[in-house]
Enzyme design. Structure first.
Site, PDB file in Angstrom:
ATOM      1  N   ASN A 313     -21.437 -29.338  58.056  1.00 28.56           N
ATOM      2  CA  ASN A 313     -21.824 -30.504  58.840  1.00 28.56           C
ATOM      3  C   ASN A 313     -23.300 -30.442  59.230  1.00 28.56           C
ATOM      4  O   ASN A 313     -24.024 -29.507  58.872  1.00 28.56           O
ATOM      5  CB  ASN A 313     -20.925 -30.613  60.069  1.00 28.56           C
ATOM      6  CG  ASN A 313     -19.554 -31.162  59.717  1.00 28.56           C
ATOM      7  OD1 ASN A 313     -19.367 -32.359  59.580  1.00 28.56           O
ATOM      8  ND2 ASN A 313     -18.588 -30.263  59.551  1.00 28.56           N
ATOM      9  N   HIS A 343     -34.898  -8.730  62.157  1.00 27.80           N
ATOM     10  CA  HIS A 343     -35.903  -7.671  62.209  1.00 27.80           C
ATOM     11  C   HIS A 343     -35.283  -6.413  62.799  1.00 27.80           C
ATOM     12  O   HIS A 343     -34.302  -6.478  63.549  1.00 27.80           O
ATOM     13  CB  HIS A 343     -37.103  -8.094  63.064  1.00 27.80           C
ATOM     14  CG  HIS A 343     -37.905  -9.206  62.466  1.00 27.80           C
ATOM     15  ND1 HIS A 343     -38.974  -8.988  61.623  1.00 27.80           N
ATOM     16  CD2 HIS A 343     -37.784 -10.551  62.568  1.00 27.80           C
ATOM     17  CE1 HIS A 343     -39.480 -10.146  61.251  1.00 27.80           C
ATOM     18  NE2 HIS A 343     -38.776 -11.114  61.808  1.00 27.80           N
TER      19      HIS A 343
END
Length: 425
Positions: A313, A343
């Site tokens: 969606n 990270h």
């Protein structure tokens, strides 16, 4: 020669003057949860303090030495001679096992009982990020090119001793004697099997980080000293591809097609058939009956795979940089975040890390939930609205909260297609 110890893995590290990395590599071995293992360290006579670090671990080593040698492959052959385990793995200094369970994952896979060489995926570390380098399960590709990294493989000791590194070819094949060895094993008819796990992480820089030389060595090895038109054409095609992909124009074109067009132009087009065609063109794999609404942000669409009758969606972030695999009949609600990138918070260099996400058939991701990197959502599982998923979700489990925890279980008789398509969406 010592008798072979069944199920034991002999891990061999060769090193020369690498005081900055040897401890991390050795600790990586000792952290492994697979208990049937031994460690052999062959040092080439280091003078920078490397041997002092090795000496600290001496009582925990099956064997170690520090003496001049004829290079890395001569040192590897020394390690092979000292190995007493059923399997041999090479963990080069500076490399490390990806997780504490890396060896266990390899050794408990059913293929490890029948194969002669088992291999897994790798993690490449560069100055910017950690990138998964997937090995190919199609063993026939070894006829043309290496499909996995040597360090991310285990070879039965009995086979490895039949095929040591051939130092007589060193002048001709340089740093490619490991691929020469593996190719000879492959041509010898031994059984290779892919294990679906990451075994080792390695630094990108190194002696073998020369793409054109790699391709030339590959031709020399696979042609086995004879001219092969088929393999020469393969060399020429791969060399051309490498030249093109290293060009600045290629990088700009790739970014334009995968970033600007996908996220600034495509989502304005009100016809799914057009958007689908373009996504296929840039490498996305989208099955029959599947549908992606407008106004989604898709990162690296070429690494996105959707099965049949699944839908995404609006207003979702679909970060496929680490690969996203979505099964059949999957419903992904509005504003869902699927994040393969991140990270390393403990890394002083803020290194990027990318890990794949897999979403099983009939899964349902509720409005505004977030799926973080490395997660597998099991078949039929439900992630409630707003949940943050940090760990794998079992099949048919219903999870909720931050972080997500199981709060229920879904019936296992799912039998439907997701139909989310409407005109102009």
């Amino acid at each position: 020669m010592e008798p072979i110890k069944q199920r034991t893995v002999s891990v061999i590290t060769v090193v020369y003057n690498d005081v900055d990395h040897i401890r991390q590599t050795m600790e990586s071995f000792f952290s492994q949860t697979w208990e049937e293992k031994e460690y052999i360290v062959i040092d080439g006579g280091s003078t920078d303090g490397t041997t002092d670090i090795i000496r600290e671990y001496a009582s925990r080593l099956a064997y170690w030495c520090s003496e001049p040698d004829k290079g890395i492959y001569d040192a590897m052959n020394k390690g092979i001679e000292k190995a007493s385990g059923e399997w041999i793995n090479f963990l080069n200094s500076g490399d490390y096992f990806d997780t504490a369970d890396s060896l266990r994952n390899m050794m408990t896979d059913s293929n490890s009982k029948t194969a002669d060489v088992i291999f897994g995926d790798s993690i490449e570390i560069n100055e910017v990020c950690r990138v998964k380098v997937a090995a190919s399960a199609d063993v026939s590709q070894l006829e043309m090119i290496p499909t996995f990294r040597h360090g991310s493989s285990l070879i039965r000791t009995s086979v490895q001793r039949q095929y040591p590194f051939d130092l007589s070819k060193k002048k001709r094949l340089g740093y490619a004697l490991d691929w020469d060895m593996l190719y000879r094993v492959y041509k010898g008819g031994y059984r290779f099997h892919k294990i679906d796990t990451v075994l080792q992480a390695y630094q990108k820089e190194g002696t073998s980080n020369h793409q054109y030389k790699n391709l030339w060595y590959n031709y020399l090895i696979t042609s086995q000293g004879r001219f092969s038109l088929r393999k020469f054409v393969f060399l020429a095609r791969r060399s051309t591809d490498t030249f093109v992909k290293e060009s600045r124009l290629y990088g700009l074109t790739r970014d334009f097609m995968l970033e600007f067009m996908v996220n600034n132009v495509l989502h304005h087009i009100p016809f799914w058939s057009v958007r689908r065609l373009y996504l296929h063109m840039v490498g996305a794999k989208i099955g029959q009956g599947s549908f992606i609404m407008k106004d989604n942000y898709i990162m690296n669409a070429r690494l996105l795979t959707m099965g049949s009758y699944s839908h995404i969606n609006r207003d979702c972030i679909v970060d496929a940089r680490g690969t996203i695999t979505i099964g059949d009949n999957v419903s992904i609600s509005h504003r869902v975040n699927i994040m393969t990138g991140g990270h390393d918070a403990r890394d002083a260099h803020f290194t990027g890390v990318f890990k794949p996400i897999s979403i099983g058939d009939y899964a349902w991701l509720g409005v505004g939930c977030t799926i973080l990197q490395g997660v597998t959502i099991g078949r039929g599982a439900v992630v409630s609205a707003g949940a943050v998923v940090t760990k794998d979700v079992a099949p048919y489990a219903i999870v909720a909260g931050v972080p997500a925890r199981q709060i229920g279980e879904r019936p296992k008789n799912q039998d439907y297609h997701c139909h989310g398509w409407l005109p102009f969406t």
